[in-house]
Scaffold this active site. Sequence first.
Site, PDB file in Angstrom:
ATOM      1  N   TYR A  50       0.816  -1.196   0.118  1.00  0.00           N
ATOM      2  CA  TYR A  50       0.189   0.208  -0.121  1.00  0.00           C
ATOM      3  C   TYR A  50       0.825   1.336  -0.443  1.00  0.00           C
ATOM      4  O   TYR A  50       0.610   2.110   1.550  1.00  0.00           O
ATOM      5  CB  TYR A  50      -1.355   0.024   1.482  1.00  0.00           C
ATOM      6  CG  TYR A  50      -2.027  -1.342   0.949  1.00  0.00           C
ATOM      7  CD1 TYR A  50      -2.582  -1.145   0.626  1.00  0.00           C
ATOM      8  CD2 TYR A  50      -1.437  -2.154   2.420  1.00  0.00           C
ATOM      9  CE1 TYR A  50      -2.893  -2.582   0.465  1.00  0.00           C
ATOM     10  CE2 TYR A  50      -2.217  -3.019   2.403  1.00  0.00           C
ATOM     11  CZ  TYR A  50      -2.593  -4.188   1.964  1.00  0.00           C
ATOM     12  OH  TYR A  50      -3.513  -5.188   1.640  1.00  0.00           O
ATOM     13  N   ASP A  85     -13.224 -17.009   8.077  1.00  0.00           N
ATOM     14  CA  ASP A  85     -12.361 -16.634   7.388  1.00  0.00           C
ATOM     15  C   ASP A  85     -11.125 -16.099   9.069  1.00  0.00           C
ATOM     16  O   ASP A  85     -11.225 -15.756   9.481  1.00  0.00           O
ATOM     17  CB  ASP A  85     -11.961 -15.216   7.135  1.00  0.00           C
ATOM     18  CG  ASP A  85     -10.661 -14.474   6.948  1.00  0.00           C
ATOM     19  OD1 ASP A  85      -9.671 -15.208   7.515  1.00  0.00           O
ATOM     20  OD2 ASP A  85     -10.066 -14.406   5.641  1.00  0.00           O
ATOM     21  N   LYS A 134      -1.839 -16.777   7.843  1.00  0.00           N
ATOM     22  CA  LYS A 134      -0.666 -16.094   8.114  1.00  0.00           C
ATOM     23  C   LYS A 134       0.000 -16.480   9.644  1.00  0.00           C
ATOM     24  O   LYS A 134       1.017 -17.147   9.253  1.00  0.00           O
ATOM     25  CB  LYS A 134      -1.891 -14.685   9.462  1.00  0.00           C
ATOM     26  CG  LYS A 134      -2.045 -13.801   8.747  1.00  0.00           C
ATOM     27  CD  LYS A 134      -2.464 -12.310   8.852  1.00  0.00           C
ATOM     28  CE  LYS A 134      -2.122 -11.639   8.130  1.00  0.00           C
ATOM     29  NZ  LYS A 134      -4.250 -11.141   7.487  1.00  0.00           N
TER      30      LYS A 134
HETATM   31  C1  LIG Z   1      -4.469 -11.105   6.518  1.00  0.00           C
HETATM   32  C2  LIG Z   1      -5.969 -11.527   6.039  1.00  0.00           C
HETATM   33  C3  LIG Z   1      -6.101 -12.230   4.424  1.00  0.00           C
HETATM   34  C4  LIG Z   1      -5.037 -12.333   3.572  1.00  0.00           C
HETATM   35  O1  LIG Z   1      -4.186 -12.945   3.348  1.00  0.00           O
HETATM   36  P1  LIG Z   1      -3.054 -12.741   2.761  1.00  0.00           P
HETATM   37  O2  LIG Z   1      -1.932 -13.494   3.032  1.00  0.00           O
HETATM   38  O3  LIG Z   1      -2.442 -11.384   2.967  1.00  0.00           O
HETATM   39  O4  LIG Z   1      -3.189 -12.847   0.976  1.00  0.00           O
HETATM   40  C5  LIG Z   1      -7.260 -12.519   5.081  1.00  0.00           C
HETATM   41  N1  LIG Z   1      -8.732 -12.293   6.305  1.00  0.00           N
HETATM   42  C6  LIG Z   1      -7.202 -11.568   6.872  1.00  0.00           C
HETATM   43  C7  LIG Z   1      -8.712 -11.902   7.460  1.00  0.00           C
HETATM   44  C8  LIG Z   1      -6.702 -11.525   7.531  1.00  0.00           C
HETATM   45  O5  LIG Z   1      -6.016 -10.981   8.144  1.00  0.00           O
END
Ligand SMILES: *Cc1c(COP(=O)(O)O)cnc(C)c1O
Length: 445
Positions: A37, A266, A295
């Site tokens: 960004y 997610d 992550k």
């Molecule tokens: C960081 C994040 C993503 C995206 O993950 P990347 O590895 O950056 O593509 C998706 N969902 C949530 C909740 C996140 O915190």
Amino acid sequence: MLESISPTGSWREERLLSTEITQQDLDFDSTHIWHPYTATVNRPPMYPVIGGEGVRLTLSDGRALIDGMSSWWCTVHGYNHPRLNAALKTQVDQFSHVMFGGLTHKPGITLARQLVAMTPEPLNTVFFADSGSVAVEVAIKMAMQYWQARKQPRKRKMLTVRGGYFGDTSGAMSVCDPENGMHHWFSGILPQHHFVHRPGCRFGESCEDQHLYEARTFLADHHQTIAAVIIEPVVQGAGGMYFYSPDYLVKLRALCDQYGVLLIHDEIATGFGRTGQLFALEHANVIPDIMCVGKALTGGYMTLAATLCSEHVSTTISEQGPFMHGPTFMANPLACAVATASLDILQEGHWRSQVQMIEQMLTEGLMPCASMPTVADVRVLGAIGVVEMKKAVDMQQIQPEFVKRGIWVRPFGKLVYVMPPYIISPDDLNTLCSGIRDVVCRQNV
Ligand SMILES: *Cc1c(COP(=O)(O)O)cnc(C)c1O
């Protein structure tokens, strides 16, 4: 002839022999490399890192910073961890990568076993993705293919709540918050999905039926075209660092069942202990049909994510044919091996008391900010602490202030937030909190 026109034929770059970061390196960086960004013009300087150990990052000028960000939720066990290092070194001597099409390998199988064992039944099928955003794309595609297999091809839209963040690729972006997300740059191109207000019941409050009024009415009217509800359970991350009542998820699950809609969680930010439970869904005991993790999966060592789904979802899709996704670096063995080592450490269970200690100290350390006139709200959950300001902070001014105090904190907009590695000591947490109090929670910032 070719030599003179081909940039690769005459490829010669300037590289100093040492690994030291020079001013020329930094100048090159600022004009030739995109960072997250940012623009490549008038870019603020980046801090060069030359090492990491435990919770500390070492800058090239020798300063050490306590990392309050876990490199964006990832480095839960800290940097340069001997067991994670060893896992990678062992794997690298066997093989670093092999295509996953038609071939399989132990690191992938072991990690899938662990993920299936640590997530609730019936989340028993694992798709390895190469980043969180891809894991979300995969989840959305699974939901769409599921309904095609069920001969209900009109069910292809997503429903989500405002204030979410699901990643930066098109499908993921299309369910991010439509205002503070990135929609306006890509309007007309992004898939159109549906939004209701973010949960009005905060964490710690009870959630009433009225809080789901909008979702209920929407599903009642449109469930014939909705494939899935996608949501970050309990904690909305980069979309606003907002914590909401787990009851909301219970009621949402019931609505999804009532209207025949899949539920996607997610857990890319919340997974692996960050909220005080191994997965945030455990606050509510709600089980989604599809779940994304990423992550912290590899302890912050390598990029890897996964989308798990129920056997019902995978079997329904598969009885009609293949699931249509297959990244080149799917189930990269190095990433799987280090993820297994990271999950092994989590399984020993120390994270639970570590996260509890962090929660308590962040609460004590950040709550004093709440009375400041510039501060709108302070909230803490698990190893996440948030100071929400009334106005967006001035990054150019504030970033060096944190660094001067020996801490790495990277706010965005109005949100100054930390999620330190679980291994952080009480002393370092004190330094982190007092640094934040010092920099942010004064008047006139
Ligand atoms: C960081 C994040 C993503 C995206 O993950 P990347 O590895 O950056 O593509 C998706 N969902 C949530 C909740 C996140 O915190």
